[in-house]
Design an enzyme around this catalytic site. Structure first.
Site, PDB file in Angstrom:
ATOM      1  N   PRO A   2      -7.595   0.398   2.338  1.00 16.27           N
ATOM      2  CA  PRO A   2      -6.459   1.237   1.996  1.00 16.27           C
ATOM      3  C   PRO A   2      -5.411   0.517   1.184  1.00 16.27           C
ATOM      4  CG  PRO A   2      -6.353   0.477   4.241  1.00 16.27           C
ATOM      5  CD  PRO A   2      -7.326  -0.363   3.530  1.00 16.27           C
ATOM      6  N   GLU A   3      -4.844   1.237   0.282  1.00 19.75           N
ATOM      7  CA  GLU A   3      -3.684   0.770  -0.457  1.00 19.75           C
ATOM      8  C   GLU A   3      -2.518   1.659  -0.066  1.00 19.75           C
ATOM      9  OE1 GLU A   3      -4.532   0.186  -4.636  1.00 19.75           O
ATOM     10  OE2 GLU A   3      -6.662   0.027  -4.228  1.00 19.75           O
ATOM     11  N   ARG A 144       6.595 -14.043 -14.188  1.00 18.10           N
ATOM     12  CA  ARG A 144       5.207 -14.309 -13.825  1.00 18.10           C
ATOM     13  C   ARG A 144       4.360 -14.672 -15.024  1.00 18.10           C
ATOM     14  NH1 ARG A 144       4.338 -14.578  -8.311  1.00 18.10           N
ATOM     15  NH2 ARG A 144       6.023 -13.419  -7.309  1.00 18.10           N
TER      16      ARG A 144
END
Length: 264
Positions: A2-3, A144
């Site tokens: 699951p997300e 990032r």
DNA sequence: ATCGGTACCTGCACGC
DNA sequence: TGCGTGCAGGTACCGA
């Protein structure tokens, strides 16, 4: 499995069934999923009342009245049920004054944890993708230097995005998964932010995806899988331009994209 | 501090 | 039928 959208769907479904309930008994059947001492953990639960239930990234958190938290992570194959019988993959059973909570997990990558305070690794997660303002999203992304796909999967960047929705968001934004996050131009960052919000919102509205084993606490399946535009569509034509979808590995995760629609 | 690879688990689909 | 291989929506940890 699951997300964010699946966990949200489950949390919404079970929250009203668990809130206000008192825990009468707790049984644990797997030391890996629950690493602490089972008896001691049960002792922390029995007699306690569940004050409220909410989602934090991919975690479901049960707040106990008077302090204490049950933190549940479903890993890849975890499921929660509020009715039904324990099976071979049942790892935890909470008996309530009305109803129950059952945690199944075949691969045992999930976690069931009881602590006096919210665990640091949950408190430290990045912001919710559906709440983060564009300015913060852009600022965080600019720091990032990893590939944008890896950044989306990093729960310290945003909490809740997983492999499916990372691929789907990048496709909708027209961004190549191997692009370096900090080098994306502002208009593309804006498209990515919008795509993340869109894809998660749509998936929640549809009750989460269903690739193979996702079943919510009532045993219903989500239907978002029919909408996947790139995820697990390797070799199939791109829905926009017809070019075969390609699959590469990014940090060991299968990554699907259209080589024509998604530019670095 | 950040990044990428690896470890942790089990089940399933596939080709031979 | 059986076996080996690769794949799977997760995070934690380690060395560079």
């Amino acid at each position: 499995m699951p997300e964010l959208p699946e966990v949200e769907t489950i949390a919404r479904l079970i929250a009203p069934r668990l809130a206000g309930r008192k825990i009468l008994a707790a049984e644990f059947r797997c030391g890996f999923v629950m690493r602490a001492d089972p008896d001691r953990t049960a002792g922390m639960l029995i007699g306690r009342k569940i004050a409220r239930v909410h989602r934090r990234g991919k975690f479901i958190v049960l707040e106990l009245e008077g302090g204490g938290f049950v933190s549940i992570h479903l890993g890849m194959t975890g499921r929660l049920f509020t009715k039904g019988d324990p099976g071979p993959y049942t790892r935890a059973i909470l008996t309530l004054d009305r109803g129950m909570l059952l945690f199944d997990d075949t691969r045992r990558l999930g976690r069931f944890e009881v602590t006096p305070e919210l665990p640091a690794r949950i408190a430290r997660l990045g912001p919710e993708p559906l709440e983060v303002e564009f300015a913060e999203f852009a600022a965080r992304l600019a720091k990032r230097k990893a590939r944008v796909k890896a950044v989306l999967l990093n729960q310290m960047f945003l909490r809740g995005i997983g492999n499916i929705y990372a691929d789907e968001a990048l496709f909708r934004a027209g961004i190549h998964p191997l692009a370096i996050a900090s080098r994306l131009r502002k208009d593309r960052v804006r498209r990515l932010h919008k795509a993340v919000v869109q894809v998660l919102t749509e998936a929640i509205a549809k009750g989460g995806s269903s690739v193979s084993s996702y079943v919510d606490a009532d045993g219903r399946r989500g239907f978002f899988q029919v909408e996947h535009r790139v995820y697990r569509r390797t070799g199939e034509p791109c829905v926009t331009c017809g070019t075969p979808i390609r699959r590469v590995l990014v940090t060991q995760r299968g990554t699907h994209f259209c080589p024509r629609c998604q530019k670095r």
